[in-house]
Design a protein around this motif. Sequence first.
Motif, PDB file in Angstrom:
ATOM      1  N   ASP A 197     -79.907  -0.941  39.393  1.00 42.67           N
ATOM      2  CA  ASP A 197     -81.055  -2.055  39.011  1.00 42.67           C
ATOM      3  C   ASP A 197     -80.822  -2.077  37.436  1.00 42.67           C
ATOM      4  O   ASP A 197     -81.103  -3.170  37.072  1.00 42.67           O
ATOM      5  N   ALA A 198     -80.676  -1.011  36.904  1.00 44.95           N
ATOM      6  CA  ALA A 198     -80.513  -1.048  35.441  1.00 44.95           C
ATOM      7  C   ALA A 198     -79.327  -1.879  34.851  1.00 44.95           C
ATOM      8  O   ALA A 198     -79.531  -2.423  34.119  1.00 44.95           O
ATOM      9  N   VAL A 199     -78.282  -1.717  35.466  1.00 49.17           N
ATOM     10  CA  VAL A 199     -77.176  -2.463  35.302  1.00 49.17           C
ATOM     11  C   VAL A 199     -77.326  -3.918  35.181  1.00 49.17           C
ATOM     12  O   VAL A 199     -76.811  -4.534  34.653  1.00 49.17           O
ATOM     13  N   ARG A 200     -77.990  -4.265  36.500  1.00 51.86           N
ATOM     14  CA  ARG A 200     -78.394  -5.602  36.944  1.00 51.86           C
ATOM     15  C   ARG A 200     -79.397  -6.242  35.698  1.00 51.86           C
ATOM     16  O   ARG A 200     -79.109  -7.454  35.268  1.00 51.86           O
ATOM     17  N   ARG A 201     -80.257  -5.445  35.343  1.00 53.29           N
ATOM     18  CA  ARG A 201     -81.112  -5.886  34.130  1.00 53.29           C
ATOM     19  C   ARG A 201     -80.489  -6.137  32.895  1.00 53.29           C
ATOM     20  O   ARG A 201     -80.754  -7.049  32.275  1.00 53.29           O
ATOM     21  N   SER A 202     -79.617  -5.198  32.703  1.00 51.28           N
ATOM     22  CA  SER A 202     -78.858  -5.288  31.357  1.00 51.28           C
ATOM     23  C   SER A 202     -78.093  -6.582  31.313  1.00 51.28           C
ATOM     24  O   SER A 202     -77.932  -7.151  30.329  1.00 51.28           O
ATOM     25  N   ARG A 203     -77.251  -6.836  32.460  1.00 51.55           N
ATOM     26  CA  ARG A 203     -76.482  -7.976  32.294  1.00 51.55           C
ATOM     27  C   ARG A 203     -77.462  -8.953  32.315  1.00 51.55           C
ATOM     28  O   ARG A 203     -76.816 -10.240  31.564  1.00 51.55           O
ATOM     29  N   GLU A 204     -78.469  -9.225  32.973  1.00 48.32           N
ATOM     30  CA  GLU A 204     -79.376 -10.223  32.730  1.00 48.32           C
ATOM     31  C   GLU A 204     -79.985 -10.486  31.611  1.00 48.32           C
ATOM     32  O   GLU A 204     -80.161 -11.724  30.811  1.00 48.32           O
TER      33      GLU A 204
END
Length: 213
Positions: free
Chosen positions: A109-116
């Motif tokens: 989720d952290a990786v997804r949030r950072s990409r977004e």
Amino acid sequence: MGLLTSLKSSISRATSSLFAGSEPKRIGIYGPPNAGKTTLANRITRDWTGDAVGPESHVPHETRRARRKENVEIKRNGKSVTIDVVDTPGVTTKVDYNEFLEHDIDKEDAVRRSREATEGVAEAMHWLREDVDGVIYVLDAVEDPFTQVNTMLIGIIESQNLPVLIFANKIDLEDANVQQIANAFPQHETVPLSALEGDNMDEVYDKIAEYFG
């Protein structure tokens, strides 16, 4: 001091001329992450429409896409200004997924949030260059305003000839230093407030009506 006063007066006159056209004006709320942009956006829209723009959070980069509340009519001192409030993601030079891990968010989720969030920064810059008529720049009055990102963004705003109000937020905190922000950007007016507590919102609305009306 006389030169500074003259400069501010010139900026105010230019602002009035620029905003003589049609309504509503798209007012972008910009600043670094966790400065209180969404809290301020929600305060404004709740006060005048009863609705919020989006969720508030202590987690960095919670706003990862620009959010807009249209036709917010602010009435002050016999004047009425209708604006579209655009709450933008916090602008930073780099979004690290480790920032999210510190808030008990799992790695995927952290990786997804950072990409977004990275995509959101690009979107915010596009809005700044193409789609806003004026800027409310929010700074945390506890933090040092002399950063590369703040200097860059204020420079871009000025190069676009966009009227800007600088809001020194979080004056309810003990270590708040409004003068430090005023000293950092003396060419623009700095308005102190607490978006969370609602402190000094009368002056905030007076200035919005004056600058963007």
